[in-house]
Design a protein around this motif. Structure first.
Motif: not given
Length: 268
Positions: A171-180, A239-255
């Motif tokens: 399970i911990s290995e799965t979480i590490d992988f899914i964070n890629n 990891n003390e945080r939920p999986l990070a999910v962004t939206d299209t607008k924030r993703s564009k601002e980040k880029r």
């Protein structure tokens, strides 16, 4: 474009799934020693290997790992050619994560294939189902409870040993992988769940192909939501945080911010 339909808070969202360690480094190019729609690892090409003939859904991941054993480093992926020329784009991808199981490798391979099959300038989505891939099949309530017990009652340095002893190391290995992977909500595609249910009710009597496709889509969104919620909860535990999910607008601002920083470095 890999699309993960997810039901959340009375909405049906389309979440784009992409490799976090992949960056488009060239656009509208064509090299003599590189064909379109290929993977190049340590100068070896997927198109020249026996893996290209394999019907295994994980062939792409198997090729990358087999060519990364001695020299694990980033590698290249070329897209398909543009519809109006022989030019394509090029991605640089970070070295592959360690294998956990075939189900997670199927997600990794799907991401590689998605880049290989991309036609620059055109968007074509492909729905993915975590359930059909087998992702989350081992996330039972008992195992999640065991992880929760370890995390809440023991020091972090003790976790790896306890995870192994109590049969939840995967399970911990799965979480590490899914964070890629990056998860980005395509904001303009969000629809109310009630609206979809109304359409389904309207088609239910006549049982057309449209009803079957929409019903499959709805079922997929529901099962993806359940599995993603479990993964996110486990990520929060470990990891003390939920999986990070962004939206299209924030993703564009980040880029945009990242692009500006790169330009500043060049000027400096």
């Amino acid at each position: 474009m890999l699309i993960l339909p997810i039901a959340n808070n009375k909405r049906i969202m389309s979440v784009q799934v992409s490799l976090a360690g992949a960056t488009k480094i060239k656009e509208n190019v064509h090299f003599e020693d590189a064909d379109e729609s290929d993977i190049i690892v340590n100068r070896e090409k997927f198109s020249d290997s026996s893996f290209r003939l394999s019907k295994d859904v994980n062939a792409a991941a198997q090729f990358v790992r087999s060519r990364s054993i001695l020299h694990p480093r980033s590698y290249l992926i070329t897209t398909k050619e543009r519809s109006d020329s022989d030019k394509y784009d090029v991605y640089a991808v970070e070295k592959p994560p360690y294998k956990v199981d075939d189900s997670l490798d199927s997600l990794y391979s799907a991401a590689l294939t998605d880049m290989r099959k991309e036609i620059p300038g055109k968007n074509k989505g492909k729905y993915i189902s975590f359930k059909k891939m087998g992702i989350g099949s081992d996330l039972s309530n008992d195992k999640i409870a065991e992880v929760q017990n370890i995390v809440k009652n023991y020091e972090k340095r003790e976790w790896p040993k306890l995870f192994e002893e109590r049969g939840v190391a995967n399970i911990s290995e799965t979480i590490d992988f899914i964070n890629n992977f990056d998860y980005t909500i395509l904001t303009d595609t969000v629809i109310p769940e009630d609206s979809l249910q109304e359409v389904l009710n309207g088609f239910q009597v006549i049982k057309t192909r449209d009803f079957k496709n929409l019903n499959n889509y709805y079922d997929m969104a529901m099962s993806n939501a359940e599995i993603f919620t479990r993964l996110s909860y486990l990520n929060k535990l470990i990891n003390e945080r939920p999986l990070a999910v962004t939206d299209t607008k924030r993703s564009k601002e980040k880029r945009l911010v990242k692009s500006r920083k790169n330009e500043e470095k060049k000027i400096a």
